[in-house]
Write an enzyme that holds these catalytic residues in place. Structure first.
Site, mmCIF file in Angstrom:
data_model
loop_
_atom_site.group_PDB
_atom_site.id
_atom_site.type_symbol
_atom_site.label_atom_id
_atom_site.label_comp_id
_atom_site.label_asym_id
_atom_site.label_seq_id
_atom_site.Cartn_x
_atom_site.Cartn_y
_atom_site.Cartn_z
ATOM 1 N N LYS A 53 -11.143 3.688 37.088
ATOM 2 C CA LYS A 53 -11.701 4.901 36.529
ATOM 3 C C LYS A 53 -13.296 5.176 36.990
ATOM 4 O O LYS A 53 -13.749 5.461 37.368
ATOM 5 C CB LYS A 53 -11.442 5.638 35.443
ATOM 6 C CG LYS A 53 -10.141 5.162 35.126
ATOM 7 C CD LYS A 53 -10.038 5.486 33.623
ATOM 8 C CE LYS A 53 -8.378 5.660 33.622
ATOM 9 N NZ LYS A 53 -8.006 5.994 31.742
ATOM 10 N N GLN A 97 -9.902 4.536 25.674
ATOM 11 C CA GLN A 97 -9.175 4.346 26.325
ATOM 12 C C GLN A 97 -7.595 3.711 25.309
ATOM 13 O O GLN A 97 -7.797 3.251 24.468
ATOM 14 C CB GLN A 97 -9.113 2.168 27.130
ATOM 15 C CG GLN A 97 -7.521 2.249 28.065
ATOM 16 C CD GLN A 97 -7.215 3.047 29.114
ATOM 17 O OE1 GLN A 97 -8.321 4.101 29.739
ATOM 18 N NE2 GLN A 97 -6.413 3.047 30.003
ATOM 19 N N ASP A 120 -9.793 13.874 28.501
ATOM 20 C CA ASP A 120 -8.629 13.283 28.385
ATOM 21 C C ASP A 120 -7.850 14.509 27.694
ATOM 22 O O ASP A 120 -6.532 14.755 28.070
ATOM 23 C CB ASP A 120 -8.581 12.633 27.517
ATOM 24 C CG ASP A 120 -7.946 11.070 27.834
ATOM 25 O OD1 ASP A 120 -8.025 11.325 29.146
ATOM 26 O OD2 ASP A 120 -8.142 10.212 27.716
HETATM 27 N N1 GUN Z 1 -3.845 5.096 28.108
HETATM 28 C C1 GUN Z 1 -2.940 5.531 28.814
HETATM 29 N N2 GUN Z 1 -2.662 6.646 29.233
HETATM 30 C C2 GUN Z 1 -3.988 7.083 28.646
HETATM 31 C C3 GUN Z 1 -4.635 8.453 29.142
HETATM 32 O O1 GUN Z 1 -3.834 9.246 29.568
HETATM 33 N N3 GUN Z 1 -6.098 8.092 28.117
HETATM 34 C C4 GUN Z 1 -6.156 7.475 27.696
HETATM 35 N N4 GUN Z 1 -7.528 7.813 27.192
HETATM 36 N N5 GUN Z 1 -5.556 6.293 27.360
HETATM 37 C C5 GUN Z 1 -4.237 6.519 28.118
#
Ligand code: GUN
Length: 288
Positions: A53, A97, A120
């Protein structure tokens, strides 16, 4: 039949081209978009997702901010990190995360994120906006899957989508998104899970089948309607960090469209994350 590929990398590249103009406009106004990430613990998959990211943000001129906490962090320490990003003017949007290490309360953490900075789309306010069909940041993986289907020319409206998996980050929000009365949605959606009797009886009815259960090779060719679009979204890491997708490779012989083993859903999540971050920066900057 040999399936056409649902190319997530191509979606990411076109999204980046579209976003570059918007980022340029922000930079000209003296606004540098900022994305924050909070990573708790030392899970290598989560660390590599977060790293990816940041690399994509850097490439786009989005400044990234990172807060790493040890697996031993308390709930209060996680909330303090979240509040620090809520209050930081340089951070337009951020994420925690998931999954959090065992013993930490994800729901309480997600509730602590300010909804306006929720990149998110997983804060209850933003999930509520999705339920209402109101605008707001959408969960990145579901939005990415929808964009991938639309850009690949897969018909969605009026079709039957079957989603295997009802998790917070993919299955549940995707079911709402594809059922909205909107172009690129308006589907009949069925949500099932690995515990249903005769899973194949459901999946064989799908025009679009999304596997998001984290159950390696759960979907085999006999479970797929010939010509269906098949999206493999669930991931399990095997020994030696080998990627074990939910959809068996042999499904490509039956499907009309299919995500590749690498470069399917993953890049689409990044595309939507960048897009949500830029939208947040634009909202904070106000009308030009
Ligand atoms: N872990 C797996 N998918 C995601 C997501 O879309 N957002 C976050 N914050 N963690 C994740």
């Amino acid at each position: 039949m040999t399936a056409q590929l649902l190319d997530g990398n191509a979606l990411l590249e076109t999204t980046k081209v579209e976003l570059a103009t918007r980022i340029e406009a922000l930079l000209e106004r003296g606004v540098t978009p900022g994305l924050g990430t909070i990573l708790v613990g030392d899970d290598p998959s989560s660390a590599s997702y977060v790293d990816r990211k940041h690399r994509n943000c850097e490439e786009m001129g989005i400044v990234s901010f990172h807060q790493a906490l040890p697996a031993t962090a308390t709930q209060d320490e996680v909330h303090a990190a979240i509040r620090a990003f809520n209050d930081a003017p340089q951070v337009d949007a951020f994420l925690v995360q998931l999954p959090l290490p065992h013993g930490l309360d994800e729901e309480a953490a997600l509730l602590t994120v300010h909804p306006d900075k929720d990149v998110d789309g997983l804060h209850p306010v933003n999930l509520g906006r999705l339920v209402m069909g109101a605008d707001g940041p959408r969960a990145c993986t579901p939005a990415g899957i929808q964009a991938l289907l639309v850009r690949s020319g897969v018909p969605i409206e009026g079709r039957h989508v079957v989603i295997v998996g009802r998790g917070l980050t993919i299955g549940r929000p995707l079911s709402l998104l594809l059922a909205l009365k909107r172009p690129g949605a308006n589907a009949a959606v069925t949500v099932v899970h690995t515990g249903v009797d005769d899973l194949g009886a459901y999946t064989r009815q799908a025009d679009i089948l999304v596997a998001a259960a984290g159950s390696p090779s759960m979907i085999t060719p006999d479970m797929v309607k010939p010509g269906a679009a098949v999206v493999s979204a669930g991931i399990t890491w095997g020994e030696g960090r080998r990627l074990l997708p939910d959809v068996d490779e042999s499904v490509a012989e039956v499907a009309g469209w299919i995500t590749p083993r690498i470069g399917g859903v993953g890049p689409t999540t990044i595309a939507m994350l960048l897009s949500n971050a830029v939208s947040a920066a634009e909202r904070f900057a106000g009308a030009p």
